[in-house]
Design a protein around this motif. Sequence first.
Motif: not given
Length: 371
Positions: A115-118, A218-221, A11-13, A20-21
């Motif tokens: 995008s900046f993520s601690a 593909r990784e997010m599916r 399924e599509q994300p 969240d990603a």
Amino acid sequence: MADTESHDRTEQPTQKRLDDARREGRIPRSRDLTAAAVMITAGIGLKTAGDAVGSQLGRMMQAGLAIPRDKLMDERLLAGTFGDLALMALYAVAPLLLLTLVAAIGAPLVLGGWSFSAQALTPDFSRLNPASGIARMVSIRSWVELAKSLGKFAIVGGAGVLVLWLNMDALLGLGREPIHAAIAHAMSITGAALIALTCALILIAAIDVPFQLWQYNREMRMSREEIRQESRESEGSPEIKGRIRQIQREMAERRMMDDVPKADVIVVNPTHYAVALRYDDKTMRAPTVVAKGVDLMAARIREVASDHKVPIFEAPPLARALHRSVQIGDEIPADLYVAVAQVLTYIFQLRAAQRDHQGLPALPKIDMPDA
């Protein structure tokens, strides 16, 4: 196991998974796109401003070779001289450095945005596991990255050899030119070489960017079970939502039952329907329904009304019409004004008769509107 999970994720994300990603710093990136942007910016900069940069660097070189002997023998003076030479070099290449910095920052924004993520900076000690490291080394992704690296080496290397071959005479002739002209000419050749190499990198980026987007998607599916689990987490499980609705109904019923003692009359069916009416001519435009119910709820309304000596009036057609057409807290519709007025008039007369110890009034005939 990993292959099984990959096949299950058909399924599509969802937008929540993508958000969240992104918060975790996982967004599509292409190093080849960034490299191509930096290279073409530097190449265009050298091609257009190579003469000025070369002249400035030539003057710096000339000044460095013409340092007087007294300054060379004095450490303090020599430090200042070297500082001046460094500033001259910085002034010469500062525009190019600024342009390439803008390209290095702007190119990733084109693909994945800012995008900046601690969380991405948090150490992941699981990567120190030798077994996981070996598994990553022999994974399909590693082989794909190796093939990409070899392909990039072949394309860029071939472009570099072609540039050298085409500019061989110009490169060999630099030694016969004056120093300033030779530096400017070298800068121009370098800019042309960078542009040629960038064309090769653009070809690589044109292949890598769609691949990165495909791989990221593909990784997010997600599997159907993951989608159901996410739905339960975001909206609550059906059991919890059902329990919440039940509690809300109970609270609403308690509030409704608290209003029954304040009613002027309870219109009943006599057993299946019960509607509590209240009217205050000083604050209300029309009588209002404060409680209603069927079957067991109707029985509870009658019970509470009896405990608090609220009159109960049997008028089955009116009780059904009120229950069907009026919500709790709303005024009665205009077509029921006459029927409800007849009931309330009887109730008010009944109260007055009981208070004055007079005879009871006759039951009214309720005039219902035509259906």
